[in-house]
Design a protein around this motif. Structure first.
Motif, PDB file in Angstrom:
ATOM      1  N   ASN A  54     -10.255 -10.110  13.303  1.00 16.74           N
ATOM      2  CA  ASN A  54     -11.683 -10.238  13.588  1.00 16.74           C
ATOM      3  C   ASN A  54     -11.989 -10.823  14.964  1.00 16.74           C
ATOM      4  OD1 ASN A  54     -12.654  -9.179  11.079  1.00 16.74           O
ATOM      5  ND2 ASN A  54     -11.995 -11.078  10.118  1.00 16.74           N
ATOM      6  N   ASP A  55     -11.401 -10.229  16.010  1.00 18.80           N
ATOM      7  CA  ASP A  55     -11.790 -10.616  17.355  1.00 18.80           C
ATOM      8  C   ASP A  55     -12.039  -9.345  18.161  1.00 18.80           C
ATOM      9  OD1 ASP A  55      -8.419 -11.569  18.374  1.00 18.80           O
ATOM     10  OD2 ASP A  55      -9.327  -9.609  18.212  1.00 18.80           O
ATOM     11  N   GLU A  62       0.242  -4.733  11.337  1.00 24.32           N
ATOM     12  CA  GLU A  62       0.394  -4.340   9.942  1.00 24.32           C
ATOM     13  C   GLU A  62      -0.958  -4.365   9.245  1.00 24.32           C
ATOM     14  OE1 GLU A  62       3.115  -5.504   6.036  1.00 24.32           O
ATOM     15  OE2 GLU A  62       2.842  -6.956   7.651  1.00 24.32           O
ATOM     16  N   ILE A  63      -1.221  -3.338   8.463  1.00 25.30           N
ATOM     17  CA  ILE A  63      -2.441  -3.292   7.663  1.00 25.30           C
ATOM     18  C   ILE A  63      -2.226  -4.143   6.429  1.00 25.30           C
ATOM     19  CG2 ILE A  63      -4.002  -1.822   6.336  1.00 25.30           C
ATOM     20  CD1 ILE A  63      -3.289   0.475   8.220  1.00 25.30           C
ATOM     21  N   SER A  64      -2.966  -5.262   6.349  1.00 22.66           N
ATOM     22  CA  SER A  64      -2.805  -6.220   5.258  1.00 22.66           C
ATOM     23  C   SER A  64      -1.323  -6.598   5.163  1.00 22.66           C
ATOM     24  CB  SER A  64      -3.342  -5.624   3.953  1.00 22.66           C
ATOM     25  OG  SER A  64      -3.296  -6.565   2.905  1.00 22.66           O
ATOM     26  N   THR A  65      -0.716  -6.463   4.004  1.00 27.14           N
ATOM     27  CA  THR A  65       0.718  -6.727   3.833  1.00 27.14           C
ATOM     28  C   THR A  65       1.408  -5.472   3.309  1.00 27.14           C
ATOM     29  OG1 THR A  65       0.301  -7.558   1.587  1.00 27.14           O
ATOM     30  CG2 THR A  65       0.347  -9.172   3.380  1.00 27.14           C
ATOM     31  N   LEU A  66       0.937  -4.311   3.760  1.00 28.85           N
ATOM     32  CA  LEU A  66       1.358  -3.048   3.166  1.00 28.85           C
ATOM     33  C   LEU A  66       2.553  -2.412   3.858  1.00 28.85           C
ATOM     34  CD1 LEU A  66      -2.210  -1.573   2.584  1.00 28.85           C
ATOM     35  CD2 LEU A  66      -0.758  -2.793   0.956  1.00 28.85           C
ATOM     36  N   GLY A  67       3.010  -2.995   4.978  1.00 36.39           N
ATOM     37  CA  GLY A  67       4.149  -2.434   5.682  1.00 36.39           C
ATOM     38  C   GLY A  67       3.824  -1.195   6.494  1.00 36.39           C
ATOM     39  N   VAL A  68       2.547  -0.902   6.659  1.00 41.69           N
ATOM     40  CA  VAL A  68       2.080   0.256   7.427  1.00 41.69           C
ATOM     41  C   VAL A  68       1.239  -0.252   8.586  1.00 41.69           C
ATOM     42  CG1 VAL A  68       0.728   2.370   7.360  1.00 41.69           C
ATOM     43  CG2 VAL A  68       2.058   1.686   5.356  1.00 41.69           C
ATOM     44  N   SER A  69       1.462   0.275   9.775  1.00 42.98           N
ATOM     45  CA  SER A  69       0.725  -0.201  10.945  1.00 42.98           C
ATOM     46  C   SER A  69      -0.566   0.574  11.144  1.00 42.98           C
ATOM     47  CB  SER A  69       1.586  -0.100  12.202  1.00 42.98           C
ATOM     48  OG  SER A  69       1.915   1.250  12.461  1.00 42.98           O
ATOM     49  N   GLY A  70      -1.515  -0.075  11.765  1.00 45.66           N
ATOM     50  CA  GLY A  70      -2.772   0.545  12.146  1.00 45.66           C
ATOM     51  C   GLY A  70      -3.334  -0.161  13.357  1.00 45.66           C
ATOM     52  N   VAL A  71      -4.366   0.399  13.936  1.00 41.99           N
ATOM     53  CA  VAL A  71      -5.000  -0.188  15.116  1.00 41.99           C
ATOM     54  C   VAL A  71      -6.239  -0.945  14.653  1.00 41.99           C
ATOM     55  CG1 VAL A  71      -5.952   0.242  17.386  1.00 41.99           C
ATOM     56  CG2 VAL A  71      -4.218   1.774  16.470  1.00 41.99           C
ATOM     57  N   LEU A  72      -6.227  -2.264  14.824  1.00 40.51           N
ATOM     58  CA  LEU A  72      -7.359  -3.087  14.432  1.00 40.51           C
ATOM     59  C   LEU A  72      -8.539  -2.790  15.340  1.00 40.51           C
ATOM     60  CD1 LEU A  72      -8.218  -5.447  12.509  1.00 40.51           C
ATOM     61  CD2 LEU A  72      -7.604  -6.996  14.382  1.00 40.51           C
ATOM     62  N   MET A  73      -9.651  -2.351  14.771  1.00 37.51           N
ATOM     63  CA  MET A  73     -10.848  -2.004  15.541  1.00 37.51           C
ATOM     64  C   MET A  73     -12.056  -2.643  14.870  1.00 37.51           C
ATOM     65  SD  MET A  73     -10.574   1.978  16.738  1.00 37.51           S
ATOM     66  CE  MET A  73      -9.736   2.450  18.239  1.00 37.51           C
ATOM     67  N   ASN A  74     -12.326  -3.874  15.221  1.00 33.44           N
ATOM     68  CA  ASN A  74     -13.409  -4.612  14.580  1.00 33.44           C
ATOM     69  C   ASN A  74     -14.668  -4.708  15.428  1.00 33.44           C
ATOM     70  OD1 ASN A  74     -12.228  -5.152  12.095  1.00 33.44           O
ATOM     71  ND2 ASN A  74     -11.185  -6.989  12.836  1.00 33.44           N
ATOM     72  N   THR A  75     -14.614  -4.217  16.654  1.00 34.31           N
ATOM     73  CA  THR A  75     -15.751  -4.338  17.557  1.00 34.31           C
ATOM     74  C   THR A  75     -16.309  -2.964  17.882  1.00 34.31           C
ATOM     75  OG1 THR A  75     -14.779  -6.319  18.551  1.00 34.31           O
ATOM     76  CG2 THR A  75     -16.544  -5.225  19.782  1.00 34.31           C
ATOM     77  N   THR A 185     -23.348  -3.699   9.719  1.00 32.93           N
ATOM     78  CA  THR A 185     -23.367  -5.060  10.264  1.00 32.93           C
ATOM     79  C   THR A 185     -22.815  -6.092   9.282  1.00 32.93           C
ATOM     80  OG1 THR A 185     -25.668  -5.287   9.519  1.00 32.93           O
ATOM     81  CG2 THR A 185     -25.300  -4.594  11.809  1.00 32.93           C
ATOM     82  N   ASP A 186     -22.883  -5.813   7.981  1.00 29.93           N
ATOM     83  CA  ASP A 186     -22.359  -6.766   7.001  1.00 29.93           C
ATOM     84  C   ASP A 186     -20.922  -6.439   6.593  1.00 29.93           C
ATOM     85  OD1 ASP A 186     -22.897  -4.462   5.637  1.00 29.93           O
ATOM     86  OD2 ASP A 186     -23.835  -5.427   3.911  1.00 29.93           O
ATOM     87  N   MET A 187     -20.288  -5.566   7.315  1.00 26.37           N
ATOM     88  CA  MET A 187     -18.908  -5.159   7.022  1.00 26.37           C
ATOM     89  C   MET A 187     -17.975  -6.093   7.784  1.00 26.37           C
ATOM     90  SD  MET A 187     -17.527  -1.258   7.341  1.00 26.37           S
ATOM     91  CE  MET A 187     -15.906  -0.727   6.819  1.00 26.37           C
ATOM     92  N   SER A 188     -17.549  -7.184   7.156  1.00 20.22           N
ATOM     93  CA  SER A 188     -16.775  -8.221   7.837  1.00 20.22           C
ATOM     94  C   SER A 188     -15.267  -8.053   7.692  1.00 20.22           C
ATOM     95  CB  SER A 188     -17.176  -9.602   7.295  1.00 20.22           C
ATOM     96  OG  SER A 188     -16.935  -9.668   5.895  1.00 20.22           O
ATOM     97  N   GLU A 189     -14.836  -7.180   6.793  1.00 18.86           N
ATOM     98  CA  GLU A 189     -13.407  -7.007   6.563  1.00 18.86           C
ATOM     99  C   GLU A 189     -12.756  -6.262   7.734  1.00 18.86           C
ATOM    100  OE1 GLU A 189     -15.717  -7.078   2.762  1.00 18.86           O
ATOM    101  OE2 GLU A 189     -15.772  -5.851   4.587  1.00 18.86           O
ATOM    102  N   ASP A 190     -11.449  -6.460   7.869  1.00 27.60           N
ATOM    103  CA  ASP A 190     -10.730  -5.791   8.952  1.00 27.60           C
ATOM    104  C   ASP A 190     -10.799  -4.274   8.783  1.00 27.60           C
ATOM    105  OD1 ASP A 190     -10.008  -8.017  10.347  1.00 27.60           O
ATOM    106  OD2 ASP A 190      -8.005  -8.188   9.467  1.00 27.60           O
ATOM    107  N   LEU A 191     -10.965  -3.592   9.922  1.00 25.32           N
ATOM    108  CA  LEU A 191     -11.096  -2.140   9.960  1.00 25.32           C
ATOM    109  C   LEU A 191      -9.987  -1.585  10.852  1.00 25.32           C
ATOM    110  CD1 LEU A 191     -12.696   0.528   9.482  1.00 25.32           C
ATOM    111  CD2 LEU A 191     -14.099  -0.111  11.452  1.00 25.32           C
ATOM    112  N   TYR A 192      -9.247  -0.608  10.346  1.00 26.63           N
ATOM    113  CA  TYR A 192      -8.107  -0.061  11.069  1.00 26.63           C
ATOM    114  C   TYR A 192      -8.263   1.437  11.301  1.00 26.63           C
ATOM    115  CZ  TYR A 192      -5.586  -4.375   9.917  1.00 26.63           C
ATOM    116  OH  TYR A 192      -5.192  -5.677   9.801  1.00 26.63           O
ATOM    117  N   PHE A 193      -7.970   1.856  12.519  1.00 31.60           N
ATOM    118  CA  PHE A 193      -7.776   3.271  12.818  1.00 31.60           C
ATOM    119  C   PHE A 193      -6.320   3.599  12.504  1.00 31.60           C
ATOM    120  CE2 PHE A 193      -6.146   6.054  16.342  1.00 31.60           C
ATOM    121  CZ  PHE A 193      -6.572   7.254  15.790  1.00 31.60           C
ATOM    122  N   HIS A 194      -6.096   4.606  11.674  1.00 36.49           N
ATOM    123  CA  HIS A 194      -4.735   4.965  11.267  1.00 36.49           C
ATOM    124  C   HIS A 194      -4.174   6.125  12.084  1.00 36.49           C
ATOM    125  CE1 HIS A 194      -1.743   7.170   8.795  1.00 36.49           C
ATOM    126  NE2 HIS A 194      -1.325   5.966   8.465  1.00 36.49           N
TER     127      HIS A 194
END
Length: 218
Positions: A54-55, A62-75, A185-194
């Motif tokens: 969240n920055d 890693e996406i959560s603890t799933l062992g799969v990578s993703g691109v964190l896109m929170n902005t 705007t109320d979606m505070s959870e991490d968002l990943y591009f896969h």
């Protein structure tokens, strides 16, 4: 072999781009300095690349603890860039389709994300690379919702389209930019591009060449 008219998808090929194929660009920064890191994360060092949530800096992690990578896109406005060499059997006379695959920690199926994909045509050994990749899809990808009430489900948008004839015979490389344009705007959870998935028509010389296959992701 001849086209089986009962299975027209034989002439539709799929390509998936993810992970190492992308340069990750935070909002407001033009160009990327590393294939697996945003410039901000690269400058901050390896630990910043691998951790934190969240920055404003996007990063591969890693996406959560799933062992799969993703691109964190929170902005809103975060962008990932890549290129795709057009295959020899790419049919410029028919449309191709594009969709974004993504995952999010949200379990609220009312939460939505708007993804945008842009492209630019260049030719190897002729045209310079460019951070200005701004040709929109002829049919844009509509806003996409969290598909089910389960965190980090692999979601796929509906398909956008590049019209027949938009990609000319002279080009051999497609620069692509994937933007997380806006999220609720109320979606505070991490968002990943896969990943980015493309479907294109193959050139064929048999009966059925005139058929245009429909969007595989309607």
């Amino acid at each position: 072999m001849p086209i089986d008219t009962n299975n027209l998808s034989q002439s539709l090929e799929y390509v998936t781009l993810r992970g190492k194929d992308f340069d990750f660009v935070p909002s407001g920064i033009v160009g990327g300095d590393a294939a697996l890191a945003s410039k901000a994360a690269f400058d901050a060092g390896f630990s910043a690349l691998q951790s934190g949530t969240n920055d404003a800096s996007i990063r591969l992690q890693e996406i959560s603890t799933l062992g799969v990578s993703g691109v964190l896109m929170n902005t809103d406005g975060d962008v990932a860039h890549t290129s795709w060499d057009l295959p020899p059997d790419f049919d410029e006379g028919r449309p191709c389709y594009v969709r974004v695959r993504w995952a999010c920690g949200s379990t609220d199926t009312a939460d939505t994300v708007l993804w945008k994909v842009f492209y630019k045509l260049i030719s190897v050994n002729n045209d310079a690379l460019s951070a200005t990749v701004n040709t929109a899809l002829d049919t844009v990808i509509p806003s996409d919702a969290v598909p089910v009430a389960t965190a980090y489900v692999l979601a796929g948008t509906r398909g956008g389209k590049i019209d027949a004839g938009s990609i000319t015979n002279g080009a051999n490389t497609l620069l692509l930019a994937v933007e997380m344009d806006t999220k609720d705007t109320d979606m505070s959870e991490d968002l990943y591009f896969h990943s980015l998935q493309l479907a294109y028509h193959r050139k064929v010389k048999t009966a059925g060449r005139g058929r245009v296959l429909v969007n595989p992701w309607p």
